[in-house]
Scaffold this active site. Structure first.
Site, PDB file in Angstrom:
ATOM      1  N   HIS A 150       0.822  -1.221   0.000  1.00 31.33           N
ATOM      2  CA  HIS A 150       0.000   0.000   0.000  1.00 31.33           C
ATOM      3  C   HIS A 150       0.854   1.268   0.000  1.00 31.33           C
ATOM      4  CE1 HIS A 150       0.240  -1.154   4.291  1.00 31.33           C
ATOM      5  NE2 HIS A 150       0.139   0.108   4.573  1.00 31.33           N
TER       6      HIS A 150
ATOM      7  N   PHE B  59       8.709  19.090   2.806  1.00 35.30           N
ATOM      8  CA  PHE B  59       8.435  17.665   2.609  1.00 35.30           C
ATOM      9  C   PHE B  59       9.737  16.869   2.647  1.00 35.30           C
ATOM     10  CE2 PHE B  59       7.151  13.955  -0.026  1.00 35.30           C
ATOM     11  CZ  PHE B  59       6.077  13.538   0.744  1.00 35.30           C
TER      12      PHE B  59
ATOM     13  N   ARG C 249      19.569   8.607   0.312  1.00 33.43           N
ATOM     14  CA  ARG C 249      19.027   9.956   0.506  1.00 33.43           C
ATOM     15  C   ARG C 249      18.968  10.371   1.972  1.00 33.43           C
ATOM     16  NH1 ARG C 249      17.072   7.423  -3.764  1.00 33.43           N
ATOM     17  NH2 ARG C 249      16.222   8.501  -5.603  1.00 33.43           N
TER      18      ARG C 249
HETATM   19  N1  INI Z   1       4.623   4.020   7.133  1.00 33.15           N
HETATM   20  C1  INI Z   1       5.750   4.652   6.732  1.00 33.15           C
HETATM   21  O1  INI Z   1       6.068   5.727   7.244  1.00 33.15           O
HETATM   22  N2  INI Z   1       6.541   4.087   5.790  1.00 33.15           N
HETATM   23  C2  INI Z   1       6.239   2.890   5.190  1.00 33.15           C
HETATM   24  O2  INI Z   1       7.019   2.409   4.330  1.00 33.15           O
HETATM   25  C3  INI Z   1       5.064   2.224   5.619  1.00 33.15           C
HETATM   26  N3  INI Z   1       4.737   0.920   5.078  1.00 33.15           N
HETATM   27  O3  INI Z   1       5.605   0.292   4.500  1.00 33.15           O
HETATM   28  O4  INI Z   1       3.611   0.440   5.255  1.00 33.15           O
HETATM   29  C4  INI Z   1       4.248   2.824   6.600  1.00 33.15           C
HETATM   30  N4  INI Z   1       3.110   2.220   7.008  1.00 33.15           N
HETATM   31  C5  INI Z   1       2.444   2.604   8.230  1.00 33.15           C
HETATM   32  C6  INI Z   1       1.476   3.735   8.023  1.00 33.15           C
HETATM   33  O5  INI Z   1       2.153   4.963   7.862  1.00 33.15           O
HETATM   34  C7  INI Z   1       0.556   3.878   9.244  1.00 33.15           C
HETATM   35  O6  INI Z   1       1.337   4.164  10.373  1.00 33.15           O
HETATM   36  C8  INI Z   1      -0.251   2.612   9.506  1.00 33.15           C
HETATM   37  O7  INI Z   1      -0.950   2.193   8.351  1.00 33.15           O
HETATM   38  C9  INI Z   1      -1.289   2.851  10.641  1.00 33.15           C
HETATM   39  O8  INI Z   1      -2.210   3.877  10.284  1.00 33.15           O
END
Ligand code: INI
Length: 159
Positions: free
Chosen positions: A92, A117, A131
Site C-alpha cells: 500500500h 516535505f 538519501r
Molecule cells: N509508514 C511509513 O512511514 N513508511 C512505510 O514504508 C510504511 N509501510 O511500508 O507500510 C508505513 N506504514 C504505516 C502507516 O504509515 C501507518 O502508520 C499505519 O498504516 C497505521 O495507520
C-alpha cells in the site's frame, strides 16, 4: 528603467523562529538519519533549541493529522515532515505516500504555513539510505533549509 522587484529568502534563521518537526517512526533506521540532518542544519543556521518542537507519530500516514493540529495552533513559522515510505516494504505504498503528500500540501495552503516535505518515497531500502545521509545527500537537511527559506520569503511577502 526601474529595477524589477525580487523577493527571496535567506537561509539563516532569525532568533525568534519556531519550527515544528513531525517524524514518523516507521522505517526509523532511515528517519533518525533524516532527523539528525534536519536538526543539525537548523542549529547551524541559527535556530535555537527553544525554537524546535519534535512530534513523533507512528508512520507517514499519521504525519498530516499531527501537522494539521500544529498548524492550527498558529505557533509555528514552518513545519517539517520527516518519514520514509519504501515501496518494497508495502503493497500500500501508493496510498500511504499519496495521502501523506496530499495532506501536507493541503495544510500548507489552508493555513498559509510552509510545510517542508522531507518524506522519502523510494522503491528500495538502498535508495532510502542514499538519501538519508550518504551519496544522495540528506533530505532531512534539505527540508530544514527549505523551511527556513520559505519562512523568510513569507515574512517578506507580509501577512
Ligand atoms: N509508514 C511509513 O512511514 N513508511 C512505510 O514504508 C510504511 N509501510 O511500508 O507500510 C508505513 N506504514 C504505516 C502507516 O504509515 C501507518 O502508520 C499505519 O498504516 C497505521 O495507520
Amino acid at each position: 528603467m526601474s529595477e524589477y522587484t525580487v523577493i527571496e529568502g535567506e537561509l539563516t534563521a532569525s532568533a525568534d523562529v519556531q519550527v515544528g518537526i513531525v517524524a514518523g517512526r516507521f522505517n526509523s533506521i532511515i528517519v533518525e538519519h533524516l532527523l539528525d540532518g534536519c536538526l543539525d542544519t537548523l542549529r547551524r543556521q541559527g535556530v535555537r533549541n527553544e525554537g524546535i518542537t519534535l512530534v513523533r507519530v507512528p508512520g507517514a500516514f499519521e504525519i498530516p493529522v499531527a501537522a494539521k493540529r500544529m498548524a492550527e495552533r498558529g505557533h509555528y513559522d514552518a513545519l517539517i515532515a520527516l518519514g520514509a515510505v519504501i515501496r518494497g516494504a508495502t503493497p500500500h505504498f501508493d496510498y500511504v505516500a499519496g495521502s501523506c503528500v496530499r495532506g501536507l500540501a493541503e495544510i500548507g495552503l489552508v493555513h498559509g504555513i510552509p510545510v517542508a516535505f522531507g518524506v522519502l518515497t523510494t522503491d528500495t531500502l538502498e535508495q532510502a539510505i542514499e538519501r538519508a545521509g550518504s551519496k544522495g545527500g540528506n533530505k532531512g537537511a534539505e527540508a530544514a533549509l527549505t523551511a527556513l527559506e520559505m519562512i523568510a520569503v513569507l515574512r517578506k511577502l507580509g501577512a
